[in-house]
Motif scaffolding. Structure first.
Motif, mmCIF file in Angstrom:
data_model
loop_
_atom_site.group_PDB
_atom_site.id
_atom_site.type_symbol
_atom_site.label_atom_id
_atom_site.label_comp_id
_atom_site.label_asym_id
_atom_site.label_seq_id
_atom_site.Cartn_x
_atom_site.Cartn_y
_atom_site.Cartn_z
ATOM 1 N N ASP A 1 0.814 -1.217 0.000
ATOM 2 C CA ASP A 1 0.000 0.000 0.000
ATOM 3 C C ASP A 1 0.849 1.269 0.000
ATOM 4 O O ASP A 1 0.326 2.363 -0.186
ATOM 5 C CB ASP A 1 -0.928 0.029 1.216
ATOM 6 C CG ASP A 1 -2.058 -0.982 1.112
ATOM 7 O OD1 ASP A 1 -2.360 -1.417 -0.020
ATOM 8 O OD2 ASP A 1 -2.628 -1.330 2.160
ATOM 9 N N ASN B 1 -0.515 7.872 -2.184
ATOM 10 C CA ASN B 1 -1.110 7.516 -0.891
ATOM 11 C C ASN B 1 -0.442 8.338 0.210
ATOM 12 O O ASN B 1 0.574 8.976 -0.010
ATOM 13 C CB ASN B 1 -0.944 6.034 -0.588
ATOM 14 C CG ASN B 1 -1.875 5.168 -1.412
ATOM 15 O OD1 ASN B 1 -2.776 5.661 -2.070
ATOM 16 N ND2 ASN B 1 -1.634 3.873 -1.387
ATOM 17 N N CYS C 1 0.783 8.309 4.500
ATOM 18 C CA CYS C 1 1.105 7.445 5.629
ATOM 19 C C CYS C 1 1.459 8.311 6.834
ATOM 20 O O CYS C 1 1.749 9.498 6.701
ATOM 21 C CB CYS C 1 2.241 6.486 5.289
ATOM 22 S SG CYS C 1 3.803 7.290 4.977
ATOM 23 N N SER D 1 -0.312 12.979 8.885
ATOM 24 C CA SER D 1 -0.320 12.226 7.643
ATOM 25 C C SER D 1 0.540 12.936 6.601
ATOM 26 O O SER D 1 0.400 14.137 6.378
ATOM 27 C CB SER D 1 -1.764 12.098 7.152
ATOM 28 O OG SER D 1 -1.812 11.323 5.997
#
Length: 86
Positions: free
Chosen positions: A40, A45, A47, A63
């Protein structure tokens, strides 16, 4: 729309697009991290990185957007190199 005078237009043309746009560009900071691999963790994206040293700098826990990821598969290990926008 704001009308520009001829002198202003000539001045902007003399500056060129690179000089004019660089003034408006925003400074970006990146963080490079090597972590245990996970599928992922790909560009686009986000994290969360938890680290005491990041808290000391003032980033805390938030984030972060992944801008680049490189996955490494070895015989026993799976790691990923991440580049994150801070």
């Amino acid at each position: 729309m704001k009308k520009l005078k001829r002198k202003q237009i000539r001045h902007r043309l003399k500056l060129g697009p690179s000089n004019y746009s660089s003034k408006k560009s925003k400074e970006e900071n990146t963080l490079k991290v090597t972590a245990v691999g996970h599928t992922d963790l790909v560009a686009g994206n986000a994290c969360i990185i938890k680290s005491q040293s990041l808290k000391e700098v003032g980033l805390g826990t938030k984030s972060l957007l992944i801008t680049k990821s490189t996955h490494h598969f070895n015989d026993r290990d799976y790691t990923v190199d991440l580049e994150l926008n801070v």
